[in-house]
Enzyme design. Structure first.
Site: not given
Length: 90
Positions: A18, A36
């Site tokens: 990320r 996520n």
């Protein structure tokens, strides 16, 4: 301006993916978010110019040093959300 909804599968959680996505989005002057998902994938919403989004997708498909991307699904959405910056969502 376009918005893409992107789902990335593979070893993409717990490996800094990320953060990598956020850095690539900033590099390509995109706005949106990354998060996520419960199924082990990562979801991205990214807005920007078409060429910038294409370059961003190339980087995402390649992945970060510790990730292993096995599949990337891309869908162009009909709406623009007018995000101000690119965030990591939790």
């Amino acid at each position: 301006m376009l918005q893409y909804r992107i789902i990335v599968d593979g070893r993409v959680q717990g490996v800094g993916f990320r953060y990598f996505v956020q850095m690539e989005a900033d590099k390509h002057k995109l706005t949106g978010w990354v998060r996520n998902r419960d199924d082990g994938t990562v979801e991205i919403r990214a807005e920007g110019l078409e060429e910038s989004l294409k370059q961003f997708l190339k980087a995402i498909q390649k992945g970060s040093p510790f990730s292993k991307v096995t599949d990337v699904k891309v869908e162009e959405t009909k709406e623009l959300d007018g995000f101000q910056k690119f965030n990591i969502s939790y």
